[in-house]
Design a protein around this motif. Structure first.
Motif, PDB file in Angstrom:
ATOM      1  N   VAL A  29     100.128   9.970 104.313  1.00 30.32           N
ATOM      2  CA  VAL A  29      99.352   9.881 105.552  1.00 30.32           C
ATOM      3  C   VAL A  29     100.070  10.646 106.660  1.00 30.32           C
ATOM      4  O   VAL A  29     101.287  10.537 106.811  1.00 30.32           O
ATOM      5  N   THR A  30      99.310  11.396 107.429  1.00 32.04           N
ATOM      6  CA  THR A  30      99.820  12.012 108.648  1.00 32.04           C
ATOM      7  C   THR A  30      99.025  11.478 109.829  1.00 32.04           C
ATOM      8  O   THR A  30      97.795  11.452 109.790  1.00 32.04           O
ATOM      9  N   VAL A  31      99.728  11.032 110.865  1.00 26.58           N
ATOM     10  CA  VAL A  31      99.095  10.627 112.117  1.00 26.58           C
ATOM     11  C   VAL A  31      99.453  11.676 113.161  1.00 26.58           C
ATOM     12  O   VAL A  31     100.631  11.905 113.435  1.00 26.58           O
ATOM     13  N   LEU A  32      98.435  12.329 113.705  1.00 27.26           N
ATOM     14  CA  LEU A  32      98.650  13.373 114.705  1.00 27.26           C
ATOM     15  C   LEU A  32      97.986  12.943 116.009  1.00 27.26           C
ATOM     16  O   LEU A  32      96.778  12.664 116.035  1.00 27.26           O
ATOM     17  N   VAL A  33      98.777  12.877 117.076  1.00 28.21           N
ATOM     18  CA  VAL A  33      98.286  12.468 118.391  1.00 28.21           C
ATOM     19  C   VAL A  33      98.554  13.612 119.360  1.00 28.21           C
ATOM     20  O   VAL A  33      99.713  13.939 119.634  1.00 28.21           O
ATOM     21  N   THR A  34      97.495  14.216 119.876  1.00 28.76           N
ATOM     22  CA  THR A  34      97.638  15.388 120.738  1.00 28.76           C
ATOM     23  C   THR A  34      97.498  15.010 122.206  1.00 28.76           C
ATOM     24  O   THR A  34      97.041  13.920 122.548  1.00 28.76           O
ATOM     25  N   GLY A  35      97.871  15.945 123.069  1.00 27.71           N
ATOM     26  CA  GLY A  35      97.895  15.662 124.501  1.00 27.71           C
ATOM     27  C   GLY A  35      97.033  16.561 125.351  1.00 27.71           C
ATOM     28  O   GLY A  35      97.236  16.626 126.571  1.00 27.71           O
ATOM     29  N   ASP A  36      96.053  17.249 124.740  1.00 28.11           N
ATOM     30  CA  ASP A  36      95.220  18.136 125.561  1.00 28.11           C
ATOM     31  C   ASP A  36      93.765  18.203 125.103  1.00 28.11           C
ATOM     32  O   ASP A  36      93.057  19.157 125.428  1.00 28.11           O
ATOM     33  N   GLU A  37      93.294  17.185 124.393  1.00 31.41           N
ATOM     34  CA  GLU A  37      91.921  17.220 123.885  1.00 31.41           C
ATOM     35  C   GLU A  37      90.891  17.273 125.003  1.00 31.41           C
ATOM     36  O   GLU A  37      89.864  17.958 124.886  1.00 31.41           O
ATOM     37  N   GLU A  38      91.161  16.560 126.092  1.00 32.69           N
ATOM     38  CA  GLU A  38      90.169  16.487 127.160  1.00 32.69           C
ATOM     39  C   GLU A  38      89.996  17.810 127.905  1.00 32.69           C
ATOM     40  O   GLU A  38      89.064  17.961 128.685  1.00 32.69           O
ATOM     41  N   MET A  39      90.863  18.773 127.671  1.00 30.69           N
ATOM     42  CA  MET A  39      90.671  20.086 128.256  1.00 30.69           C
ATOM     43  C   MET A  39      90.373  21.129 127.176  1.00 30.69           C
ATOM     44  O   MET A  39      90.459  22.329 127.406  1.00 30.69           O
ATOM     45  N   GLY A  40      89.991  20.665 125.986  1.00 35.83           N
ATOM     46  CA  GLY A  40      89.568  21.589 124.945  1.00 35.83           C
ATOM     47  C   GLY A  40      90.628  21.960 123.940  1.00 35.83           C
ATOM     48  O   GLY A  40      90.455  22.916 123.187  1.00 35.83           O
TER      49      GLY A  40
END
Length: 397
Positions: free
Chosen positions: A133-144
């Motif tokens: 399993v890989t859990v990826l949490v990003t920090g810029d989805e709300e700006m595309g």
């Protein structure tokens, strides 16, 4: 873990899930504020480490921090994908404090999508062996996702399935299809002249844009679900000057790749109507559509598993907004979206999460992850975008 014991486990974990959600919501993380997003990444990293038992890899790109947990020694097979940035500015907690009352959680970003992150951590923690399993949490989805796009696509390309923890559609529906997004700019170049003394010497960019706005709007196809929407328009400099330059933006949403390609061709074959005017078109496809074919196999498993677990039968919904699930589907990875919280009011004052749904949704996520690890689905074909990727400026959802 047996169905009954798994549901009991998640029911017992609900107070901790709510406490974890409060921790995340109280750390404000507006997507445009790099310092706030960095602080939020610290909080998410600590919380994820506490639940998963291992620290994440921190990936900082252009000042934005993304977090990745690759669990176990096996190659990555299932990707759980979410984001920790929100649309809410610093200070929103003062107007919309975190509260739990009458079975509802309220607070900025609780629904979109910090509850989804809590669910992901607790679901993976419930697996006896999360290897693969890989859990990826990003920090810029709300700006595309301008800095995380390549990371998402690269990670998804190595996995057999992607589960996206964006909030549910109406009434808790899973998101089985999302429209693709294209963004364009149309610029008209004319010739300036005095609007009162000799307007006939000018070439009016505003009039040219009027022709083009109508032509662009006509590219929509209601029957195929294609929307082509001229949005922001500017033209000219002063009220007594024939406008020399003007421009407008275009937002395109499509259900399938063929429509995305058709609109792209049409945009780049626009011709000026006014004598002496010149057009310049920029932009193109930004995100491919997440088509039903990308989600069908995983959705069918979700329905079967829910029946075995005694949960409500999931329903699917096609939505017009885009997410990072478009990107995972675009590289050919089977993708199911909307697995996060049930509630509503994303980006609005009434944003909320229904507490009673958290345990059951997390049980389904745990079971689905386990099932996909044991029997990965076949990968699909990548979607080839018709033109250059144009980063979204603003929320694509």
């Amino acid at each position: 873990m047996r169905a009954r014991s798994l549901l009991g486990y998640m029911t017992a974990a609900l107070p901790q899930m709510l406490a974890d959600l409060e921790t995340l919501v109280r750390c404000e993380s507006p997507t445009a504020d790099l310092d706030a997003v960095a602080k939020s990444a610290d909080v998410v990293a600590e919380l994820g480490t506490a639940r998963l038992g291992v620290r994440p890899e921190r990936i900082t790109i252009e000042g934005r921090t993304h977090l990745r947990w690759r669990l176990g020694d096996a190659p990555s097979r299932v990707l759980l994908l979410g984001h920790h940035d929100t649309v809410w500015p610093i200070g929103s907690l003062g107007r919309h404090p975190f509260v739990v009352e009458d079975g509802v959680v309220r607070g900025p970003g609780c629904f979109d999508m910090k509850a989804g992150l809590v669910m992901a951590f607790h679901a993976v923690a419930a697996l006896s062996d999360p290897s693969g399993v890989t859990v990826l949490v990003t920090g810029d989805e709300e700006m595309g996702s301008p800095t995380s796009r390549w990371l998402i696509e690269e990670e998804a390309s190595g996995c057999a399935a992607a589960l996206v923890l964006e909030a549910s559609a109406d009434d808790g529906a899973l998101k089985t299809a999302r429209k693709g997004v294209s963004l364009y700019g149309v610029e008209a170049h004319g010739r300036a002249a005095h609007a009162g003394l000799e307007p006939e010497r000018g070439v009016n960019a505003t009039i040219e844009l009027a022709h083009q706005v109508i032509a662009v709007g006509a590219l929509a196809d209601t029957g195929r679900g294609t929307t082509v929407t001229p949005t922001v328009l500017t033209s000219g400099t002063t009220t007594n000057t024939v406008p020399e330059v003007g421009r407008f933006a275009v937002d395109v949403r499509v259900r399938d790749a063929a429509e995305q390609a058709r609109v792209d061709r049409a945009m780049y074959t626009l011709q000026p109507v006014s004598g002496g005017a010149r057009l310049e078109v920029t932009g193109g496809p930004n995100r491919p559509p997440l088509e039903h074919t990308a989600s069908a196999a995983i959705f069918a498993r979700a329905v079967t598993l829910a029946d075995r677990l005694g949960l409500a039968t999931p329903v699917g919904a096609a939505v017009g907004g885009a997410s990072d699930g478009n990107l995972t589907a675009g590289v050919g990875t089977p993708t199911l979206d909307g697995l996060g919280a049930v509630g509503g009011g994303a980006h609005a004052d009434d944003e909320h999460v229904v507490v009673a749904e958290l345990s059951g949704r997390t049980v389904l996520l745990t079971a689905l992850t386990y099932d996909l690890l044991a029997d990965p689905p076949p990968r699909g074909r990548a979607c080839q975008l018709a033109g250059p990727v144009r980063p979204l400026q603003g929320d694509p959802s």
